[in-house]
Design a protein around this motif. Structure first.
Motif, mmCIF file in Angstrom:
data_model
loop_
_atom_site.group_PDB
_atom_site.id
_atom_site.type_symbol
_atom_site.label_atom_id
_atom_site.label_comp_id
_atom_site.label_asym_id
_atom_site.label_seq_id
_atom_site.Cartn_x
_atom_site.Cartn_y
_atom_site.Cartn_z
ATOM 1 N N ASP A 176 0.847 -1.165 -0.013
ATOM 2 C CA ASP A 176 -0.064 -0.128 -0.083
ATOM 3 C C ASP A 176 0.809 1.180 0.085
ATOM 4 O OD1 ASP A 176 1.007 -0.515 2.566
ATOM 5 O OD2 ASP A 176 -0.611 0.234 3.785
ATOM 6 N N ILE A 202 0.237 2.885 -12.302
ATOM 7 C CA ILE A 202 -1.180 2.402 -12.085
ATOM 8 C C ILE A 202 -1.218 2.041 -10.755
ATOM 9 C CG2 ILE A 202 -3.183 1.047 -12.934
ATOM 10 C CD1 ILE A 202 -2.107 1.378 -15.812
ATOM 11 N N HIS A 203 -0.507 1.086 -10.275
ATOM 12 C CA HIS A 203 -0.680 0.572 -9.142
ATOM 13 C C HIS A 203 -0.597 1.748 -7.947
ATOM 14 C CE1 HIS A 203 -0.647 -3.631 -6.866
ATOM 15 N NE2 HIS A 203 -0.502 -2.441 -5.850
ATOM 16 N N LYS A 206 -3.523 3.751 -7.698
ATOM 17 C CA LYS A 206 -4.569 3.207 -7.270
ATOM 18 C C LYS A 206 -4.593 3.451 -5.633
ATOM 19 C CE LYS A 206 -5.432 -0.893 -10.041
ATOM 20 N NZ LYS A 206 -5.217 -2.303 -10.397
ATOM 21 N N ILE A 207 -3.451 3.702 -5.066
ATOM 22 C CA ILE A 207 -3.123 4.074 -3.815
ATOM 23 C C ILE A 207 -3.220 5.496 -3.434
ATOM 24 C CG2 ILE A 207 -1.596 3.985 -1.871
ATOM 25 C CD1 ILE A 207 -0.354 1.381 -3.649
ATOM 26 N N PRO A 209 -4.607 8.534 -5.887
ATOM 27 C CA PRO A 209 -4.991 8.708 -7.042
ATOM 28 C C PRO A 209 -4.983 10.045 -7.398
ATOM 29 C CG PRO A 209 -6.817 8.369 -5.373
ATOM 30 C CD PRO A 209 -5.715 7.725 -4.942
#
Length: 303
Positions: A176, A202-203, A206-207, A209
């Protein structure tokens, strides 16, 4: 206290109680009364240093820790806390000396090793920084921050595969952490592993944005891959996050030119020039032939 005002331990315990209640001025008064009665007690000076630090009286806190270690030279925690304050004050060489003393007393403490590595990195000594980050990891093989810091250090030293290995370990330990994914992505980009970089960016998003920098770098990566529409979408995200962002708007103009979307490109270009006149000079360097074209000037004036 009324029965025996000279009972020093009572002041010590009272100081501890006030500290627990976060009543720091009262805690300080109690510890100082304790020290009036027992001036050679290293724990009293140490606790006084802790309180002064919490009250942001950093120079006084350093003096308290100095007295604690002068009475008990093997007082590891006092050396450690003293180093933290000196590092906060950016007195890196003094901080390093303090942490090195703590390390001599307890070489198995991973946080001490990490802090020493951090200070060596601040001082530009990558070799010793790597050594102590590695020692921190040896003392604690799931120390996420040490893997991340060592990865940055390897990256700075040009040891990219070692850096990538550490970033991969960091994201395994803390999936995370947007920072770890972002660091991994940047390195993959530098190594030409563009698909992997996109996946990592992108990962990270996700955390986190709302991170403008990640969106912008993702857009640049899409451009490298020739994925123009994805690049436009990423730049649009940048503009949402930072309104009137001339830089992202200019980049949108360049992509639209590539896609032969002349109208959209000119609109973006005109807006970018209005928001930041210096971009016109940048455009002149990027597109010298277009910039000098009379037709282009006419089109730009019409939009």
């Amino acid at each position: 206290m009324k029965l025996n005002p000279e009972y020093s331990e009572a002041y010590y315990e009272l100081g501890y109680c006030y500290e627990s209640l976060e009543e720091y001025p009262n805690a300080l008064t109690s510890y100082e009364k304790f020290l009036d009665m027992d001036p050679y007690n290293p724990n009293g000076w140490y606790n006084r240093g802790v309180i002064l630090s919490k009250m942001n009286k950093l120079e006084q806190a350093i003096n308290s820790y100095d007295l604690a270690v002068s009475i008990r030279e093997t007082f590891t925690s006092a050396w450690f806390n003293r180093g933290n304050i000196l590092a906060e004050l950016e007195r890196f060489t003094e901080a390093l000396e303090s942490f090195r003393k703590a390390y001599e007393l307890d070489s198995g403490d991973e946080t001490t090793c990490f802090n020493i590595g951090n200070l060596y990195e601040e001082l530009g000594d990558l070799k010793n920084a790597l050594r102590f980050y590695s020692e921190a990891i040896k003392n604690n093989n799931v120390y996420f921050e040490a893997f991340l810091a060592r990865g940055y250090c390897f990256d700075s030293a040009g040891k990219y595969q070692h850096a990538l290995r550490d970033f991969n370990k960091a994201v395994t330990l803390a999936q995370d952490s947007a920072e770890a994914w972002y660091a991994k992505a940047d390195l993959e980009y530098s190594l030409g592993k563009l698909k992997e970089a996109v996946a990592s960016y992108i990962h990270a998003l996700k955390i986190s944005p709302a991170n403008y920098d990640i969106w912008f770098t993702l857009a640049e990566t899409y451009i490298e891959m020739g994925e123009w529409l994805s690049a436009l979408e990423a730049f649009d995200k940048c503009i949402v996050l930072k309104q009137n962002d001339a830089k992202a708007i200019y980049e949108k103009a360049k992509v639209n030119f590539i896609l032969s979307r002349t109208e959209e490109a000119l609109q973006c270009l005109k807006l970018a020039f209005e928001l930041d006149p210096s971009i016109e000079e940048e455009f002149s360097k990027d597109y010298p032939e277009i910039k000098s074209s009379k037709l282009f000037k006419k089109l730009l004036d019409e939009n």
